[in-house]
Design a protein around this motif. Structure first.
Motif, PDB file in Angstrom:
ATOM      1  N   MET A  30      -8.214  -6.226  -3.641  1.00 62.10           N
ATOM      2  CA  MET A  30      -7.875  -5.801  -4.991  1.00 62.10           C
ATOM      3  C   MET A  30      -7.057  -4.517  -5.013  1.00 62.10           C
ATOM      4  SD  MET A  30     -11.657  -6.519  -6.614  1.00 62.10           S
ATOM      5  CE  MET A  30     -11.342  -5.487  -8.050  1.00 62.10           C
ATOM      6  N   LEU A  31      -7.186  -3.686  -3.975  1.00 61.31           N
ATOM      7  CA  LEU A  31      -6.571  -2.363  -3.973  1.00 61.31           C
ATOM      8  C   LEU A  31      -5.261  -2.370  -3.204  1.00 61.31           C
ATOM      9  CD1 LEU A  31      -9.754  -0.212  -3.286  1.00 61.31           C
ATOM     10  CD2 LEU A  31      -8.669  -0.683  -5.491  1.00 61.31           C
ATOM     11  N   GLY A  32      -4.303  -1.573  -3.674  1.00 55.81           N
ATOM     12  CA  GLY A  32      -3.030  -1.484  -2.991  1.00 55.81           C
ATOM     13  C   GLY A  32      -2.004  -0.796  -3.864  1.00 55.81           C
ATOM     14  N   ALA A  33      -0.715  -1.058  -3.584  1.00 54.41           N
ATOM     15  CA  ALA A  33       0.357  -0.445  -4.355  1.00 54.41           C
ATOM     16  C   ALA A  33       0.224  -0.765  -5.834  1.00 54.41           C
ATOM     17  CB  ALA A  33       1.703  -0.913  -3.820  1.00 54.41           C
ATOM     18  N   GLY A 189      -2.092   3.521  16.015  1.00 56.17           N
ATOM     19  CA  GLY A 189      -2.361   2.185  15.511  1.00 56.17           C
ATOM     20  C   GLY A 189      -2.136   2.038  14.012  1.00 56.17           C
ATOM     21  N   THR A 190      -1.837   0.822  13.602  1.00 56.76           N
ATOM     22  CA  THR A 190      -1.664   0.491  12.195  1.00 56.76           C
ATOM     23  C   THR A 190      -1.726  -1.020  12.046  1.00 56.76           C
ATOM     24  OG1 THR A 190      -0.202   0.628  10.265  1.00 56.76           O
ATOM     25  CG2 THR A 190       0.844   0.432  12.415  1.00 56.76           C
ATOM     26  N   LEU A 302      -8.232   2.790   2.863  1.00 57.48           N
ATOM     27  CA  LEU A 302      -7.909   4.186   2.590  1.00 57.48           C
ATOM     28  C   LEU A 302      -6.542   4.557   3.164  1.00 57.48           C
ATOM     29  CD1 LEU A 302     -11.374   5.844   3.348  1.00 57.48           C
ATOM     30  CD2 LEU A 302     -10.355   5.431   1.102  1.00 57.48           C
ATOM     31  N   ALA A 303      -6.217   4.029   4.334  1.00 60.22           N
ATOM     32  CA  ALA A 303      -4.948   4.360   4.982  1.00 60.22           C
ATOM     33  C   ALA A 303      -3.752   3.947   4.130  1.00 60.22           C
ATOM     34  CB  ALA A 303      -4.870   3.696   6.353  1.00 60.22           C
ATOM     35  N   ARG A 304      -3.880   2.849   3.403  1.00 61.97           N
ATOM     36  CA  ARG A 304      -2.736   2.382   2.604  1.00 61.97           C
ATOM     37  C   ARG A 304      -2.820   2.758   1.137  1.00 61.97           C
ATOM     38  NH1 ARG A 304      -4.359  -2.495   0.170  1.00 61.97           N
ATOM     39  NH2 ARG A 304      -6.150  -3.525   1.142  1.00 61.97           N
ATOM     40  N   ALA A 310       3.272   6.108   0.668  1.00 62.90           N
ATOM     41  CA  ALA A 310       3.245   6.313   2.115  1.00 62.90           C
ATOM     42  C   ALA A 310       1.941   5.767   2.682  1.00 62.90           C
ATOM     43  CB  ALA A 310       3.377   7.797   2.438  1.00 62.90           C
ATOM     44  N   GLU A 311       1.933   5.573   3.999  1.00 63.71           N
ATOM     45  CA  GLU A 311       0.737   5.018   4.645  1.00 63.71           C
ATOM     46  C   GLU A 311       0.285   5.926   5.777  1.00 63.71           C
ATOM     47  OE1 GLU A 311      -0.428   0.960   7.067  1.00 63.71           O
ATOM     48  OE2 GLU A 311       0.584   0.794   5.142  1.00 63.71           O
ATOM     49  N   ILE A 312      -1.003   6.188   5.826  1.00 68.29           N
ATOM     50  CA  ILE A 312      -1.588   7.008   6.889  1.00 68.29           C
ATOM     51  C   ILE A 312      -1.910   6.116   8.081  1.00 68.29           C
ATOM     52  CG2 ILE A 312      -3.511   8.523   7.502  1.00 68.29           C
ATOM     53  CD1 ILE A 312      -3.843   9.092   4.506  1.00 68.29           C
ATOM     54  N   PRO A 313      -1.541   6.500   9.299  1.00 71.12           N
ATOM     55  CA  PRO A 313      -1.927   5.691  10.463  1.00 71.12           C
ATOM     56  C   PRO A 313      -3.436   5.523  10.550  1.00 71.12           C
ATOM     57  CG  PRO A 313      -0.261   7.297  11.086  1.00 71.12           C
ATOM     58  CD  PRO A 313      -0.679   7.630   9.686  1.00 71.12           C
TER      59      PRO A 313
END
Length: 336
Positions: A30-33, A189-190, A302-304, A310-313
């Protein structure tokens, strides 16, 4: 064995873990941009079942978020399970695929394999080479284990890990190919590049490897008594330890192709679970898989989302939690 739990207690913990995993994965979808509501997810499932044409949300769910969420769950399950197996094999809670060099060794094979694979093709070659280098490192580490003490073994693994990481970095920078992931992929990593093809090939390797290693659970319990005692009780450590660590290397290789080099998951999850469900590996391994899947799904979400767009590795977040834990464990050992 100490701190044993009854089958009913273990069953409750595993059941709660599965429920939590399903809920966590649903929330991650459900979560994202842009947010997708539970109703839209249900509509997407209905349309997918009836092959009805869908909207943009459907394409985001089916092509981007679902493979990524499934990849996060599989990566977390693999890393946490491998950490549990390595800690049982080496009889130290400091053993982790990232910490003692397995992941970095597999990264060398993965980088070479990616360079040989056309963009968009099934990543059979990267998985094969990463699994091969991981397995060879595992078997080699089994011989080192017999000669060095635990602390020296951990330090040697750290040294090998930095060496393999340096080789990988040199290769990535020299080749400079769009087919090879960036150096950041091999350092932290990602899961941003997860596709159905990568997920499918990794699953074909990881699921059988995890199932086989789970069957060695009783033998890992015997190894807590020492190699000689375990052999006297019917678990031939000289013959079976290379098999176990070789399988761990294969699984770590597939995990590296899936999400890069992500550390500390295999260190943190078994440490948290042992007081809750006991040290028996036949239950600790699947419990670690469930808890590891939950942890990585949460951290990848959480990373995305934390710094969107922006995205956290992913590895930065796992290190932010696992690094202090490792320091505390080392200080506690020094004070003992």
């Amino acid at each position: 064995m100490t701190n044993e739990r009854s089958p009913a207690q273990v069953g409750v913990w595993l059941g709660l873990g599965i429920v939590a995993l399903v809920g966590t994965m649903t929330l991650s979808l459900m979560l994202g941009a842009f947010a997708i509501s539970p109703r839209e997810i249900l509509d997407w499932i209905t349309r997918s079942a009836s092959d009805a044409p869908g909207a943009v949300n459907d394409r985001v769910l089916s092509s981007i978020r679902l493979p990524r969420v499934l990849g996060a769950a599989l990566l977390g399950a693999a890393l946490a399970s491998m950490g549990t197996v390595l800690q049982g094999t080496y009889r130290t809670q400091l053993a982790d695929a990232h910490l003692i060099g397995y992941s970095s060794a597999a990264g060398v094979g993965a980088a070479v394999g990616f360079a040989m694979t056309p963009v968009g093709a099934f990543p059979f070659v990267p998985v094969f080479l990463a699994a091969l280098t991981g397995a060879l490192f595992g078997v080699g580490s089994a011989t080192l284990r017999a000669r060095a003490g635990r602390d020296r073994f951990i330090l040697a693994g750290v040294a090998f890990g930095f060496t393999f990481l340096a080789w990988t970095g040199l290769f990535v920078l020299i080749v400079d190919s769009p087919r090879v992931p960036t150096l950041l992929f091999f350092v932290f990593g990602t899961l941003s590049g997860t596709t159905w093809r990568i997920l499918g090939v990794a699953t074909m390797v990881l699921v059988p490897a995890l199932a086989i290693l789970w069957r060695y659970g009783p033998g890992l319990d015997l190894m807590s008594l020492g190699d000689r005692e375990a052999t006297n009780l019917g678990f031939n450590t000289a013959r079976l330890v290379p098999v176990i660590v070789g399988l761990v290397g294969v699984a770590v290789g597939a995990a590296v192709v899936l999400g890069g080099v992500v550390g500390f998951v295999g260190l943190l999850v078994p440490f948290v679970l042992r007081p809750l469900i006991g040290p028996a590996h036949r239950t600790l391994i699947p419990a670690s898989a469930i808890a590891g899947a939950i942890a990585v799904v949460v951290l990848d979400t959480l990373a995305r989302t934390l710094a969107a767009p922006a995205e956290i590795p992913l590895g930065l977040l796992t290190a932010a939690v696992g690094g202090p834990l490792l320091a505390w464990m080392l200080l506690r050992r020094a004070a003992a």
